[in-house]
Design an enzyme around this catalytic site. Sequence first.
Site, PDB file in Angstrom:
ATOM      1  N   GLU A 172      -4.460  -2.804   7.399  1.00 36.89           N
ATOM      2  CA  GLU A 172      -3.872  -3.412   8.591  1.00 36.89           C
ATOM      3  C   GLU A 172      -4.159  -4.917   8.690  1.00 36.89           C
ATOM      4  O   GLU A 172      -4.933  -5.361   9.553  1.00 36.89           O
ATOM      5  CB  GLU A 172      -4.329  -2.660   9.847  1.00 36.89           C
ATOM      6  CG  GLU A 172      -3.896  -1.195   9.803  1.00 36.89           C
ATOM      7  CD  GLU A 172      -4.085  -0.437  11.099  1.00 36.89           C
ATOM      8  OE1 GLU A 172      -4.804  -0.930  11.982  1.00 36.89           O
ATOM      9  OE2 GLU A 172      -3.495   0.650  11.225  1.00 36.89           O
ATOM     10  N   GLU A 176      -1.377   6.146   6.329  1.00 40.90           N
ATOM     11  CA  GLU A 176      -2.183   6.479   7.509  1.00 40.90           C
ATOM     12  C   GLU A 176      -1.295   6.904   8.667  1.00 40.90           C
ATOM     13  O   GLU A 176      -0.260   6.298   8.934  1.00 40.90           O
ATOM     14  CB  GLU A 176      -3.050   5.301   7.954  1.00 40.90           C
ATOM     15  CG  GLU A 176      -4.004   5.678   9.106  1.00 40.90           C
ATOM     16  CD  GLU A 176      -4.847   4.506   9.586  1.00 40.90           C
ATOM     17  OE1 GLU A 176      -5.432   3.816   8.733  1.00 40.90           O
ATOM     18  OE2 GLU A 176      -4.905   4.288  10.809  1.00 40.90           O
TER      19      GLU A 176
END
Length: 512
Positions: free
Chosen positions: A257, A357
């Site tokens: 991220e 994810e």
Amino acid sequence: NNTKTYTIILQPDCPNHHTVVGHDSFACVCTEQQPCAPVESPKRTAAGIVTKWESGRDGARLRKQTLHFDKLDIHELETCAGSDNQLHFRVNRDVRYQEIFGFGGAFTDASGINLEKIGPKLSDQILRDYFSSDGLEYNVGRIPIGGSDFSARGYSLDDTPEDKTLKHFNLTHEDIDYKIPYIQKAKQLATHEIRLFGSPWSAPAWMKTNNNLVNGGSLKGPVGSEYWQIWAKYFIKYLNAYKAHNISHWGITVQNEPYANTRWNSMLWTPESMRDFLIKNLGPELERNGYGPDKLKVMIWDHNFDKVEEWVHTIFADKTASKYAAGTAIHWYSHLPQTMLDKPYVEHPDKFILATEACIDNGIKMGSWNNAEQYAQDILQDLIHHTIGWVDWNLVLDTQGGPNWVQNFVDAPIIVDYGKQPHVYYRQPQYYALAHFSKFLPPGSVRVDTNIVDQRNTSAMVGAFRTPNKSTVVIVVNNDNNDVELTIEDTKTGRLATKVAAKTIQTYVYYD
């Protein structure tokens, strides 16, 4: 205190008939004395016979039924016309798309803490539920490099200030106690080879502009300079340390991220900085140490798919960066459609897309079928739009949705409850949603064409696949509140007319 109280009821379709009721459905109860039933594998059947597995809000959990294709000439058939809600599609096995890489979850510290706390027998049982031939047959595992929010503390693998030679780099007790033992056990149990990839949440604080493990910040100095090179060497240290424990990596992502500025481990990147890091530091360093592109798959991005076009265009447009990066990792935390994955695939068909994810990120919702629907819809849409696989977040959480050192509690397919004596764990509805894909689409399966002939008054979705053992797999997700009349045509086999109940996931398997 993580202990919560749930009502246990009898449910005929749940293993051992025991469930806990919650929200709009139920979770199955598994104990040492009464383990949850094995997840049955498909078995070869004669031509024309179809085996259907169904799970739904109102009770089914991989309920099995045998059906038959008709023997009529498919060119003479008309659309099934018994209902206002119709989904009629044609499977064309000769039109093939991406090969399926696999399905899996993450070996987080939180998962390991819960597996250790629930005891060796139930932890082995849980790992079987995920990796063995009696379970979901996972073949992909994600490993946080150092700590994440799903740890008991914030840490990296070298927190000694200004340790520029990485002399003090070392695996932590979390690696030794909570990750490595369960990865090794999963490898022993697994039906398929487990392909592991690592993802870092942050560099050590002393390498970063904000001198902090959390709240974003980036590596100090311009790309290619001292700290960027140290960070590249950190990856080598990590890969070698796990290799010393007989754990090899299939791949890594450059950063988890890269747009996340969070109160837990995080580090900020731009597409340009990641591109240049690959070119100047990481790519050459991996290659010098035996982890070149033919040995280790490097993935860019590893964040929400709504920004994927920009990152793919910026990084893969450079030939050197493209040489070092094999694919793109995406997360599901976006409200935009997966059609956003189409352009990156068309522009770079040689680069894979892997969903790395996903989780329901508002705490535990015991027994929520809506959670299962979100999983099934996202997995199928990802596969339809060129992804090669789908990797869940935590394998195992407690009844609070942790442990998590910043109280960022979420849900998981398996929830342990060590507040009960004897200990129990729960298979959430999303466990069964995952089974409809991972159990029936082994590595090497290929997505094939599904041409919609007639679709009215329904948003139900369908995908079709061919497996290495010559079966055809059709997966249907009906999140509507109404039943749907379903017609499957196969250009080589015939037609099947059936029904998809409201709030239901179905997997159909048939052989030539």
